[in-house]
Scaffold this active site. Structure first.
Site, PDB file in Angstrom:
ATOM      1  N   ASP A 332     -43.335 122.351 -62.011  1.00  0.00           N
ATOM      2  CA  ASP A 332     -42.571 122.445 -60.776  1.00  0.00           C
ATOM      3  C   ASP A 332     -41.827 121.120 -60.538  1.00  0.00           C
ATOM      4  OD1 ASP A 332     -42.119 123.993 -58.278  1.00  0.00           O
ATOM      5  OD2 ASP A 332     -43.093 122.261 -57.347  1.00  0.00           O
ATOM      6  N   GLU A 361     -38.605 122.764 -64.142  1.00  0.00           N
ATOM      7  CA  GLU A 361     -37.394 122.684 -63.338  1.00  0.00           C
ATOM      8  C   GLU A 361     -36.807 121.291 -63.518  1.00  0.00           C
ATOM      9  OE1 GLU A 361     -37.951 125.361 -59.406  1.00  0.00           O
ATOM     10  OE2 GLU A 361     -39.232 123.607 -59.444  1.00  0.00           O
TER      11      GLU A 361
END
Ligand code: CA
Length: 644
Positions: A332, A361
């Site tokens: 994340d 990400e």
């Protein structure tokens, strides 16, 4: 407030401790060690219960080497709960569970002494990750992103343990319409990897009342412990571990691999987090004024470049990989972490599991004090070894920007999106026919190889694809939007890179237009299994696409060189359309040449086929006229043809 303790420069003088922290358990004794260099005193408090009562024993820890505090208790302490507290600036900080705890009681308030051997379900020692293709390259995976609770909580799921790890381990479940649900549905679909939204212990849901709140779980509390609300008994530290392992074992037996959603970029609490109560300030980045920096949009950002935070991340991730047999990690807001830490993690994980899949990400939610050049951002993807980044280029090229509900993309007829989709077809690699200046975001190839790119058009964030199409094309008929959805999924599953699907996209999942459903509840988030019956044609379409992808190496090239040499775009197609051929023979595909065409416009379009006799592999609304060497594609449709 700026003071000596909060000055980042001071943290660099903290000693580094290289050994094992937390609890080391045996039947003969339990040894406890924490790292807290700024503490003047430290204590271990033992409890009989996971949340109530007074400690039955308090032990002063002894100051030991390199900023650590330590004690060893003789005897068997199994089943007891424990916390630590330290004195800093003449004040006792809050009691906190061991940041390295492997088991906790209800709501993760106190750590629990356990023997990890007691957490293994039957057969666990023989548990083995299934092969997912001949060579197990990352591009051979088809990832499916799912939330534990969403999967089974619907009354029509046919699942007994609704919303639990065990529910995802149930086989043979079906809806009242008689169609497979849960694990059986995943098997039937043919995906290879299940990426589950966070299943480490997160803070937001009261584990004693799991039906009273809902959360995705991106709010980490105890990093090395499973979430209690997904277990049948969150009070007992063993149950959640055992049930998660049972789920993973069942996945593995049924040919599926499991991906862990890793959220090390921030902690749910800031001043009061486990980290910060033990070593104020150290684990976080700070702004120049000494305040917590916030590149995550969640009040703080961790400092992976600090030696003890780096050590924590590496050890935690390796623990999950080894103890829980995890097959992949999704990071994340990976753009918060420094590149060096990510590459160490990748190296260590690949040592223990060469076919592990890592992706993240490549962005943040705000500015960070650590320079861009040092962080694992998409633009630095070429510096990441064996870690892929999500391509928001193709995501938004396909359907329009996630930040503007009304914005459309290639599949919904927007002009000028062809180059962004082509950028995605080549998985963000170098290709001589792409005009990178016309790509929506990157403007240059960011991937060294297709395995560095996650190809997707939808995930848990933002509107579902089906909702996005409704919001951006309010006047389009349901039939037209269905066609757009299928076109979008055809692009994802035929493009190079690692394909990634959001749960339920195969039967037009909606969240009723809710853009950010992280705490919206089951009404919005649950997978509604009746949709499968309603849209079985779409489900079967996606199933067929996955099958074709898995059977044909032409869609799964492993090097940028292969991509540049074997994909040839037709440069003379109509606007709002794309057509290209793949040289299958060069890739040892049984299809010698493959022709792929997409029509994102609202009218039938004609495409010219290269010379030869073409067979239709797969289509949605295509009419082939072999004699003329032309093919007609209806509005919002796709076709795959081949020569053998
Ligand atoms: Ca929790």
């Amino acid at each position: 407030m700026m003071n000596e303790i909060n000055a980042q420069s001071n943290y660099n003088q903290y000693p580094f401790y290289n050994g094992e922290l937390g609890l080391i358990y045996s039947k003969k004794n339990s040894s406890f060690r924490i790292w807290s260099p700024s503490a003047k005193e430290a204590q271990l408090l033992l409890y009989k219960d996971g949340e109530n009562g007074q400690p039955f024993k308090t032990i002063d820890l002894t100051k030991d080497i390199n900023g650590t505090w330590h004690t060893t208790l003789t005897g068997d302490w199994k089943g007891k709960f424990y916390v630590f507290r330290v004195m800093i600036n003449s004040k006792w900080n809050n009691e906190i569970p061991d940041p390295y705890a492997k088991a906790v009681g209800i709501n993760g308030k106190r750590a629990m002494v356990i023997d990890l051997k007691d957490t293994d379900p039957q057969g666990w020692v023989n548990d083995k990750s299934p092969a997912f293709s001949k060579y197990n390259n990352a591009v051979d995976a088809v990832i499916y992103e799912l939330h534990v609770r969403d999967a089974g909580i619907d009354e029509n799921s046919g699942i007994k343990h609704k919303g639990k790890f065990l529910g995802l381990a149930e086989l043979g479940t079906h809806s009242k319409e008689g169609l497979a649900t849960g694990l059986s549905h995943l098997k039937e679909l043919g995906v290879t990897h299940i990426h589950l939204l966070p299943f480490f212990d997160y803070a937001s849901v009261d584990e004693s009342k799991p039906d009273h709140q809902y959360n995705w779980g991106y709010d980490p509390l105890n990093y090395n412990v499973p979430e209690g609300s997904y277990s049948t008994n969150p009070y007992d530290g063993i149950t959640r571990i055992k049930e998660l392992k049972q789920m993973i074992e069942t996945f593995h037996k049924n040919g599926l691999r499991i991906i862990f959603d890793a959220v090390y970029n921030h902690t749910a609490l800031t001043e009061k987090s486990n980290f910060n109560q033990l070593v104020p300030g150290y684990y976080y980045r700070h702004k120049q004024d000494g305040e917590f920096s916030n590149a995550t949009g969640c009040n703080n950002e961790t400092a992976s470049e600090m030696p003890m935070m780096r050590k924590f991340m590496i050890e935690s991730i390796l623990y999950w990989a080894k103890e829980y047999h995890i097959d992949g990690f999704r990071f994340d807001l990976m753009g918060v972490h420094d590149i060096e830490t990510m590459n160490i993690i990748s190296k260590e994980l690949h040592k223990i599991k060469p076919d592990i899949i890592l992706y993240g990400e490549g962005w943040t939610a705000g500015d960070s004090p650590l320079p861009d050049s040092l962080r694992a951002l998409k633009k630095n993807a070429w510096e990441l070894n064996g870690i892929a980044v999500f391509s928001d280029d193709i995501r938004d090229g396909i359907k329009g920007s996630v930040f503007t509900a009304k914005d459309r993309g290639f599949v919904s007829g927007k002009l000028g999106m062809e180059e962004s989709v082509k950028f995605g077809i080549v998985a963000a690699c170098e290709h001589p026919q792409i005009d990178y200046s016309k790509d929506n975001y990157s403007k240059h190839a960011f991937a060294a190889n297709p395995g560095n790119t996650v190809t997707y058009c939808e995930c848990h964030d933002n509107n579902t694809l089906w909702d996005k199409l409704a919001l951006s094309m309010p006047d389009a008929s349901v039939e037209d939007r269905k066609a757009m959805q299928q076109l979008a999924l055809t692009i994802v599953l035929t493009s190079q890179g690692i394909p990634f699907l959001h749960a339920g996209t195969e039967f037009l999942r909606s969240k009723n237009g809710v853009e950010n459903s992280y705490k919206s509840g089951d009404d919005i988030n649950a997978i509604k299994w009746s949709l499968k019956k309603e849209n079985i044609d779409v489900t079967n379409y996606v199933k067929q696409l996955i099958k074709i992808r898995k059977e044909h190496p032409a869609f799964r090239m492993t090097t940028a060189k292969q991509v540049a040499e074997n994909i040839l775009f037709d440069q003379h197609v109509h606007e709002r359309t794309i057509a290209y051929t793949i040289n299958g023979a060069a890739l040892k595909d049984k299809w010698e040449t493959i022709f792929i065409a997409f029509n994102g416009s609202d009218a039938t379009k004609e495409f010219s086929l290269p010379d030869g006799h073409w067979k239709m592999a797969f289509d949605r609304g295509a009419e082939i006229e072999p004699a003329s060497g032309k093919i007609q594609l209806k509005k919002y449709s796709a076709a795959i043809l081949y020569k053998d």
